[in-house]
Design an enzyme around this catalytic site. Structure first.
Site, PDB file in Angstrom:
ATOM      1  N   GLU A 269      39.686  26.271  28.820  1.00 36.31           N
ATOM      2  CA  GLU A 269      39.834  27.115  27.634  1.00 36.31           C
ATOM      3  C   GLU A 269      40.969  26.671  26.721  1.00 36.31           C
ATOM      4  O   GLU A 269      40.921  26.895  25.519  1.00 36.31           O
ATOM      5  CB  GLU A 269      40.060  28.582  28.052  1.00 36.31           C
ATOM      6  CG  GLU A 269      39.036  29.137  29.011  1.00 36.31           C
ATOM      7  CD  GLU A 269      37.737  29.488  28.323  1.00 36.31           C
ATOM      8  OE1 GLU A 269      37.477  28.996  27.216  1.00 36.31           O
ATOM      9  OE2 GLU A 269      36.960  30.256  28.910  1.00 36.31           O
TER      10      GLU A 269
ATOM     11  N   HIS B 164      42.306  28.645  37.678  1.00 38.25           N
ATOM     12  CA  HIS B 164      40.853  28.567  37.816  1.00 38.25           C
ATOM     13  C   HIS B 164      40.485  28.874  39.254  1.00 38.25           C
ATOM     14  O   HIS B 164      41.213  28.495  40.166  1.00 38.25           O
ATOM     15  CB  HIS B 164      40.352  27.164  37.438  1.00 38.25           C
ATOM     16  CG  HIS B 164      38.883  27.138  37.160  1.00 38.25           C
ATOM     17  ND1 HIS B 164      37.959  26.983  38.152  1.00 38.25           N
ATOM     18  CD2 HIS B 164      38.194  27.271  36.003  1.00 38.25           C
ATOM     19  CE1 HIS B 164      36.749  27.016  37.615  1.00 38.25           C
ATOM     20  NE2 HIS B 164      36.859  27.199  36.311  1.00 38.25           N
TER      21      HIS B 164
HETATM   22  N1  ACO Z   1      48.855  33.262  34.574  1.00 38.98           N
HETATM   23  C1  ACO Z   1      49.699  33.827  35.466  1.00 38.98           C
HETATM   24  N2  ACO Z   1      49.380  34.070  36.759  1.00 38.98           N
HETATM   25  C2  ACO Z   1      48.165  33.742  37.142  1.00 38.98           C
HETATM   26  C3  ACO Z   1      47.223  33.140  36.274  1.00 38.98           C
HETATM   27  C4  ACO Z   1      47.619  32.893  34.951  1.00 38.98           C
HETATM   28  N3  ACO Z   1      46.783  32.340  34.054  1.00 38.98           N
HETATM   29  N4  ACO Z   1      46.075  32.907  36.948  1.00 38.98           N
HETATM   30  C5  ACO Z   1      46.270  33.351  38.205  1.00 38.98           C
HETATM   31  N5  ACO Z   1      47.528  33.841  38.328  1.00 38.98           N
HETATM   32  C6  ACO Z   1      48.152  34.379  39.529  1.00 38.98           C
HETATM   33  C7  ACO Z   1      47.672  35.798  39.845  1.00 38.98           C
HETATM   34  O1  ACO Z   1      48.487  36.769  39.237  1.00 38.98           O
HETATM   35  C8  ACO Z   1      47.774  35.824  41.354  1.00 38.98           C
HETATM   36  O2  ACO Z   1      49.113  35.988  41.698  1.00 38.98           O
HETATM   37  P1  ACO Z   1      49.540  36.932  42.938  1.00 38.98           P
HETATM   38  O3  ACO Z   1      48.774  36.421  44.113  1.00 38.98           O
HETATM   39  O4  ACO Z   1      51.015  36.765  43.002  1.00 38.98           O
HETATM   40  O5  ACO Z   1      49.094  38.317  42.566  1.00 38.98           O
HETATM   41  C9  ACO Z   1      47.396  34.406  41.765  1.00 38.98           C
HETATM   42  O6  ACO Z   1      47.723  33.588  40.636  1.00 38.98           O
HETATM   43  C10 ACO Z   1      45.921  34.220  42.092  1.00 38.98           C
HETATM   44  O7  ACO Z   1      45.152  34.813  41.054  1.00 38.98           O
HETATM   45  P2  ACO Z   1      43.672  35.330  41.232  1.00 38.98           P
HETATM   46  O8  ACO Z   1      43.386  36.329  40.173  1.00 38.98           O
HETATM   47  O9  ACO Z   1      43.438  35.721  42.670  1.00 38.98           O
HETATM   48  O10 ACO Z   1      42.870  34.017  40.959  1.00 38.98           O
HETATM   49  P3  ACO Z   1      41.334  33.975  40.643  1.00 38.98           P
HETATM   50  O11 ACO Z   1      40.819  32.732  41.261  1.00 38.98           O
HETATM   51  O12 ACO Z   1      40.670  35.241  41.015  1.00 38.98           O
HETATM   52  O13 ACO Z   1      41.305  33.899  39.055  1.00 38.98           O
HETATM   53  C11 ACO Z   1      41.224  33.187  36.824  1.00 38.98           C
HETATM   54  C12 ACO Z   1      40.993  32.796  38.293  1.00 38.98           C
HETATM   55  C13 ACO Z   1      40.475  34.507  36.528  1.00 38.98           C
HETATM   56  C14 ACO Z   1      40.688  32.103  35.902  1.00 38.98           C
HETATM   57  C15 ACO Z   1      42.737  33.396  36.606  1.00 38.98           C
HETATM   58  O14 ACO Z   1      43.431  32.189  36.867  1.00 38.98           O
HETATM   59  C16 ACO Z   1      43.086  33.906  35.197  1.00 38.98           C
HETATM   60  O15 ACO Z   1      43.052  35.117  34.968  1.00 38.98           O
HETATM   61  N6  ACO Z   1      43.429  32.980  34.241  1.00 38.98           N
HETATM   62  C17 ACO Z   1      43.716  33.372  32.881  1.00 38.98           C
HETATM   63  C18 ACO Z   1      42.423  33.613  32.119  1.00 38.98           C
HETATM   64  C19 ACO Z   1      41.677  32.324  31.820  1.00 38.98           C
HETATM   65  O16 ACO Z   1      42.242  31.323  31.403  1.00 38.98           O
HETATM   66  N7  ACO Z   1      40.336  32.397  31.993  1.00 38.98           N
HETATM   67  C20 ACO Z   1      39.417  31.267  31.747  1.00 38.98           C
HETATM   68  C21 ACO Z   1      38.994  30.639  33.030  1.00 38.98           C
HETATM   69  S1  ACO Z   1      38.007  29.211  32.769  1.00 38.98           S
HETATM   70  C22 ACO Z   1      36.422  29.772  32.677  1.00 38.98           C
HETATM   71  O17 ACO Z   1      36.030  30.754  33.236  1.00 38.98           O
HETATM   72  C23 ACO Z   1      35.451  29.061  31.847  1.00 38.98           C
END
Ligand code: ACO
Length: 380
Positions: free
Chosen positions: A317, A259
């Protein structure tokens, strides 16, 4: 532009609004909605009370609540033009969120005897989201829509319109807990979208239509379907670790984890996990519930191993998926059901933004070329 301004990718940490609607503390794992700790509100309020609270900053008295419920219920029915549009969308098997976006736009079709003001549009938006979604879902299944009932609560009526049968009290309570839990959450992407649109002086229906588009994306409200698919794909506890490792090694994201704001467990996950456990224990598939718990624990452990220091925890989620599945909602209705709740928060934010009265207009840094010279078309 201001040459000292820093570019902040994803606007992370940038404060772009003041609000009394919700406070999200990502480090403490705390969510406050209009003054109430989430747990307090989610477990006690009806959804109508939560909407009233967001729109009036106070809980309603019994008579205020009765009036508010009646005015919402009065806007439940959708006009024939909207049903025709949904029929056309169902012919093309459009995604439910796309059908919701199209049908939400038709809320500006007002009949001659309806008031032409924003308060009517706000009530109609909240009142009609369930009707649009249930009608569209039935049309997709080649069934006729079930007309809304005015005597049922907002949550009960939604479940009723999907099946034509009144749900049990446990099911209504499960859905209400969910709707209360996700109705507002700081300046999330869809809320920001709505605030940007309304800040230009645009209207409520336009702002909400834009917000639906933002919520639809898999990085925002589109994750619960895939989160449940992942649990089904795993199938049994013994497969959990190999499947999750394979996903992480191929660079896939685990849906339902991570998140932007929460660096500890999302407090909404706890509230929804408890609500799901109650519902599954009352009448559900406990094997699935236990598998999901195991998947969650394993995912959090593996995310720490593969992405150390990122603090990737369970988000809202994951248990949304389990709770809504327990209500027999198909995965295609997970994001639309999220919208049924969040629309109330969007509207409240739009009203706040209007009171600010200033357009939201950030800046960009130009990264392109300069001093290009025009070439006539036959010389390119
Ligand atoms: N699984 C694996 N790796 C992940 C995940 C995940 N669910 N979430 C983040 N990471 C990793 C990224 O690959 C990144 O790694 P890196 O730096 O080695 O490249 C690091 O963690 C940071 O990720 P960002 O994308 O910069 O984090 P951001 O804060 O932008 O994204 C988000 C948050 C979009 C929710 C992300 O965690 C994600 O894609 N999760 C999966 C989708 C999800 O569950 N979405 C619902 C969110 S809740 C809501 O909006 C109501």
């Amino acid at each position: 532009m201001n040459p000292t301004a820093d570019f902040v990718p994803g606007l992370q940490g940038v404060v772009a609004a003041q609000t009394r609607l919700s406070s999200v503390d990502g480090l403490a794992g705390e969510l406050i909605i209009a003054g109430f700790p989430l747990e307090e509100l989610a477990l006690n309020a009806t959804f109508e009370e939560t909407v009233y609270l967001l729109w009036n900053d106070a809980l309603p008295t019994a008579s205020q609540l009765a009036d508010f419920r009646a005015s919402l219920a009065a806007y439940r029915a959708i006009p024939p033009q909207t049903i025709d549009l949904l029929r056309a969308a169902a012919e093309q098997k459009l995604d439910v969120m796309d059908a919701l976006r199209m049908a939400a736009s038709t809320i500006t079709l007002r009949s001659a005897d309806e008031p032409q003001h924003d308060q009517r549009d706000s009530l109609a938006l909240v009142a009609r989201f369930p009707t649009i979604i249930a009608a569209y879902w039935r049309l997709l299944q080649r069934q006729e829509p079930v007309a809304p009932r005015m005597d049922l609560s907002h949550a009960t009526n939604y479940l009723y319109m999907l099946t034509g049968e009144e749900p049990s009290a446990e099911r209504t309570r499960g859905l209400e807990t969910y709707l209360n839990t996700v109705t507002d959450h700081g300046l999330n992407a869809s809320t920001f979208t709505a605030r940007v649109i309304i800040s230009t002086g645009s209207d409520m229906v336009s702002a909400i239509t834009g917000a639906i588009g933002s919520l639809k994306g898999p990085l925002h409200g589109g994750a619960p379907g895939p989160a449940l698919d992942m649990v089904f794909e795993i199938g049994e506890a013994a497969n959990t670790e190999p499947v999750l490792r394979q996903k992480l090694e191929s660079g896939e994201r685990l849906m339902g984890f991570g998140h932007r704001v929460y660096k500890v467990r999302d407090p909404r996950a706890d509230v929804l996990a408890q609500a799901a456990e109650r519902m599954y224990k009352a009448d559900g598939d406990m094997q699935l519930y236990n598998l999901a718990k195991h998947v969650e624990q394993t995912a959090v452990r593996l995310l720490e191993a593969y992405k150390p220091g990122r603090n990737l925890q369970t988000n809202v989620e994951f248990y949304t998926a389990l709770l809504l599945h327990g209500l027999d909602l198909p995965t295609d209705l997970f994001s639309p059901t999220f919208a049924i709740s969040r629309v109330a928060g969007w509207i409240a934010h739009c009203e706040e933004q209007r009171a600010v009265g200033r357009i939201i207009r950030p800046e960009s840094i130009y990264m392109g070329e300069k001093n290009r010279r025009w070439q006539p078309i036959n010389q390119r």
